[in-house]
Write an enzyme that holds these catalytic residues in place. Structure first.
Site, PDB file in Angstrom:
ATOM      1  CG  ASP A  49      -1.880   1.127   1.283  1.00 27.75           C
ATOM      2  OD1 ASP A  49      -2.725   1.196   0.375  1.00 27.75           O
ATOM      3  OD2 ASP A  49      -1.809   1.966   2.209  1.00 27.75           O
ATOM      4  CE1 TYR A  54       0.005   7.580   3.391  1.00 24.35           C
ATOM      5  CE2 TYR A  54       0.716   5.454   2.584  1.00 24.35           C
ATOM      6  CZ  TYR A  54      -0.216   6.247   3.207  1.00 24.35           C
ATOM      7  OH  TYR A  54      -1.394   5.683   3.663  1.00 24.35           O
ATOM      8  N   PRO A 213      -3.512  -1.357  12.257  1.00 27.45           N
ATOM      9  CG  PRO A 213      -2.533  -3.322  11.486  1.00 27.45           C
ATOM     10  CD  PRO A 213      -2.795  -1.914  11.085  1.00 27.45           C
ATOM     11  NE  ARG A 232       4.180   5.178  12.579  1.00 28.46           N
ATOM     12  CZ  ARG A 232       3.324   4.394  11.917  1.00 28.46           C
ATOM     13  NH1 ARG A 232       2.025   4.512  12.126  1.00 28.46           N
ATOM     14  NH2 ARG A 232       3.768   3.497  11.052  1.00 28.46           N
TER      15      ARG A 232
HETATM   16  N1  LIG Z   1      -5.800   5.377   4.385  1.00 25.06           N
HETATM   17  C1  LIG Z   1      -5.258   6.051   5.370  1.00 25.06           C
HETATM   18  O1  LIG Z   1      -5.664   7.166   5.687  1.00 25.06           O
HETATM   19  C2  LIG Z   1      -4.088   5.449   6.100  1.00 25.06           C
HETATM   20  C3  LIG Z   1      -3.623   6.058   7.286  1.00 25.06           C
HETATM   21  C4  LIG Z   1      -2.554   5.469   7.938  1.00 25.06           C
HETATM   22  C5  LIG Z   1      -1.980   4.306   7.445  1.00 25.06           C
HETATM   23  N2  LIG Z   1      -2.436   3.750   6.273  1.00 25.06           N
HETATM   24  C6  LIG Z   1      -1.818   2.524   5.696  1.00 25.06           C
HETATM   25  O2  LIG Z   1      -1.763   1.502   6.666  1.00 25.06           O
HETATM   26  C7  LIG Z   1      -0.417   1.057   6.824  1.00 25.06           C
HETATM   27  C8  LIG Z   1      -0.209   0.553   8.233  1.00 25.06           C
HETATM   28  O3  LIG Z   1      -0.471   1.607   9.167  1.00 25.06           O
HETATM   29  P1  LIG Z   1       0.486   1.806  10.409  1.00 25.06           P
HETATM   30  O4  LIG Z   1       1.904   1.873   9.952  1.00 25.06           O
HETATM   31  O5  LIG Z   1      -0.062   2.910  11.214  1.00 25.06           O
HETATM   32  O6  LIG Z   1       0.278   0.374  11.139  1.00 25.06           O
HETATM   33  P2  LIG Z   1       0.476  -0.039  12.654  1.00 25.06           P
HETATM   34  O7  LIG Z   1       0.685  -1.520  12.603  1.00 25.06           O
HETATM   35  O8  LIG Z   1      -0.620   0.467  13.495  1.00 25.06           O
HETATM   36  O9  LIG Z   1       1.824   0.685  13.131  1.00 25.06           O
HETATM   37  C9  LIG Z   1       3.066   0.314  12.570  1.00 25.06           C
HETATM   38  C10 LIG Z   1       4.211   0.851  13.414  1.00 25.06           C
HETATM   39  O10 LIG Z   1       4.144   0.326  14.755  1.00 25.06           O
HETATM   40  C11 LIG Z   1       5.465  -0.086  15.186  1.00 25.06           C
HETATM   41  N3  LIG Z   1       5.449  -1.551  15.276  1.00 25.06           N
HETATM   42  C12 LIG Z   1       4.847  -2.422  14.405  1.00 25.06           C
HETATM   43  N4  LIG Z   1       4.991  -3.693  14.829  1.00 25.06           N
HETATM   44  C13 LIG Z   1       5.675  -3.642  15.979  1.00 25.06           C
HETATM   45  C14 LIG Z   1       6.112  -4.640  16.890  1.00 25.06           C
HETATM   46  N5  LIG Z   1       5.835  -5.926  16.686  1.00 25.06           N
HETATM   47  N6  LIG Z   1       6.775  -4.234  17.992  1.00 25.06           N
HETATM   48  C15 LIG Z   1       7.038  -2.923  18.219  1.00 25.06           C
HETATM   49  N7  LIG Z   1       6.660  -1.936  17.390  1.00 25.06           N
HETATM   50  C16 LIG Z   1       5.977  -2.283  16.267  1.00 25.06           C
HETATM   51  C17 LIG Z   1       6.424   0.444  14.109  1.00 25.06           C
HETATM   52  O11 LIG Z   1       6.739   1.795  14.382  1.00 25.06           O
HETATM   53  P3  LIG Z   1       8.105   2.309  15.090  1.00 25.06           P
HETATM   54  O12 LIG Z   1       9.156   1.276  14.886  1.00 25.06           O
HETATM   55  O13 LIG Z   1       8.409   3.605  14.448  1.00 25.06           O
HETATM   56  O14 LIG Z   1       7.744   2.519  16.533  1.00 25.06           O
HETATM   57  C18 LIG Z   1       5.547   0.411  12.872  1.00 25.06           C
HETATM   58  O15 LIG Z   1       6.008   1.238  11.833  1.00 25.06           O
HETATM   59  C19 LIG Z   1       0.421   2.279   6.411  1.00 25.06           C
HETATM   60  O16 LIG Z   1       1.720   1.953   6.036  1.00 25.06           O
HETATM   61  C20 LIG Z   1      -0.381   2.781   5.244  1.00 25.06           C
HETATM   62  O17 LIG Z   1      -0.102   1.989   4.101  1.00 25.06           O
HETATM   63  C21 LIG Z   1      -3.485   4.310   5.612  1.00 25.06           C
END
Ligand SMILES: NC(=O)c1ccc[n+]([C@@H]2O[C@H](COP(=O)([O-])OP(=O)(O)OC[C@H]3O[C@@H](n4cnc5c(N)ncnc54)[C@H](OP(=O)(O)O)[C@@H]3O)[C@@H](O)[C@H]2O)c1
Length: 329
Positions: A49, A54, A213, A232
């Site tokens: 995605d 971005y 998620p 983040r």
């Molecule tokens: N349509 C929309 O408006 C919209 C908005 C937001 C996102 N999205 C899409 O959704 C995707 C996923 O969103 P998101 O990145 O916010 O997902 P998320 O899973 O909620 O957060 C991901 C972040 O959490 C941390 N993380 C993930 N797994 C971990 C673990 N096992 N242990 C410790 N830290 C962990 C990392 O950040 P750190 O290492 O920096 O702490 C990682 O970059 C985005 O890349 C984008 O493609 C869409």
């Protein structure tokens, strides 16, 4: 990997997918992004995605470079982009943002150039545009499909009413309507998926590619004792995200959920992602990661889904207290 049909379309997406928001270009460079996309693909992830906004276009350029290097069969994976916010930040001029025919068409062309692709598998309206008639949006998306530039179109964070209006316009003019929506969905944000869209799922078969998620990492427990350096929510420019997410009562509930995850013998991250996948209206949960350990941990969620019994789901609801209250009738 499990594959799910995207709503009532014929497209199958992996139940877990991989996105680049915040991470690509801002936190990680080509090498790490290449490793992470490789792990994702090797574990069966077939959807990546992206969006014009971005890293102001740099995220799509990075993904394009990596795809070029990987030389994976183009038919084996799906790529998305999203238009609305533009990619010029403060320098965006009129028509360089929004959902007009002009911007949607140009944003599609620009995304294809940056990603070095001939077509996008999924193309999203990143937000609703209250100033553009939905007729214009539906006609434009239908046109892009007819031109072979995109295969499926969808919405992100639209209200149920707006999505139904898009379906109505498509029906009226025999056009291709939206196939999917991309809402936020996690243990803190449940309203759209479990309330607003429920009738659309039943009546129209809308697919969903849900985002955050893990609520940007909150649901891993990493913020339970403060904000770790390099994470983040420590990034400058993302104070709005930190302030919107970190609240005492959320941390309290996350700590309790963490204890429960320990009892179940899983990481809080896998439990939280598995909980999203338990909802059959989720086609795919888009993961984000800055490190390979994170991605590998989150991929374990797939094994956890079948272990989520009604009793466990009820216990999670009790701990989190975020289940939308629906009327009895
Ligand atoms: N349509 C929309 O408006 C919209 C908005 C937001 C996102 N999205 C899409 O959704 C995707 C996923 O969103 P998101 O990145 O916010 O997902 P998320 O899973 O909620 O957060 C991901 C972040 O959490 C941390 N993380 C993930 N797994 C971990 C673990 N096992 N242990 C410790 N830290 C962990 C990392 O950040 P750190 O290492 O920096 O702490 C990682 O970059 C985005 O890349 C984008 O493609 C869409």
């Amino acid at each position: 990997m499990e594959y799910r049909y995207l709503g009532k379309s014929g497209l199958q997406l992996s139940a877990l997918s991989f996105g680049s928001w915040v991470t690509f270009h801002k936190q990680i460079e080509d090498n790490t992004a290449d490793t992470l996309m490789g792990i994702a693909y090797d574990n069966g992830i077939n959807f990546f995605d992206n969006a014009e906004v971005y890293a102001l276009g740099e995220s799509e350029k990075m993904m394009g470079r990596i795809l070029k290097q990987k030389s994976w069969d183009r038919t084996s994976y799906c790529i998305s982009s999203k238009a609305f916010f533009g990619w010029r930040g403060k320098n965006n001029k009129p028509n360089q943002t929004g959902l007009s025919r002009k911007h949607l068409t140009e944003a599609c062309h620009e995304a294809l150039q940056r990603l070095q692709l001939d077509y996008l598998d999924l193309f999203f309206c990143h937000r609703p545009d209250k100033k553009v008639p939905i007729e214009e949006v539906v006609w434009t998306m239908n046109g892009l499909i007819q031109q072979g530039k995109i295969l499926y179109w969808g919405t992100s964070e639209w209200s149920g009413v707006e999505i139904m209006e898009a379906f109505r316009v498509a029906d009226q003019h025999h056009l291709i309507g939206p196939t999917m929506e991309q809402p936020q969905y996690n243990l803190f944000e449940r309203g759209k998926m479990e309330n607003d869209y429920v009738e659309i799922f039943k009546k129209r078969g809308l697919g969903t590619t849900i985002w955050s998620p893990l609520a940007s990492g909150l649901l891993t427990g990493k913020y339970n004792e403060g904000i770790p350096e390099g994470s983040r929510l420590a990034l400058s420019g993302y104070e709005w995200l930190r302030d919107g997410l970190i609240m005492d009562d959320r941390i309290k509930r996350t700590k309790k959920l963490n204890e429960y995850a320990n009892k179940l013998g899983v990481s809080l991250a896998s439990l939280s992602v598995a909980w999203c996948l338990k909802n059959p209206n989720v086609t795919t949960a888009i993961l984000g990661a800055t490190k390979k350990e994170q991605l590998l941990d989150n991929l374990k969620a797939l094994e956890m889904v079948s272990r989520l019994t009604p009793e466990i789901m009820e216990r999670i609801d009790k701990i989190m207290q975020t289940k939308p209250q629906l009327p009895e009738y």
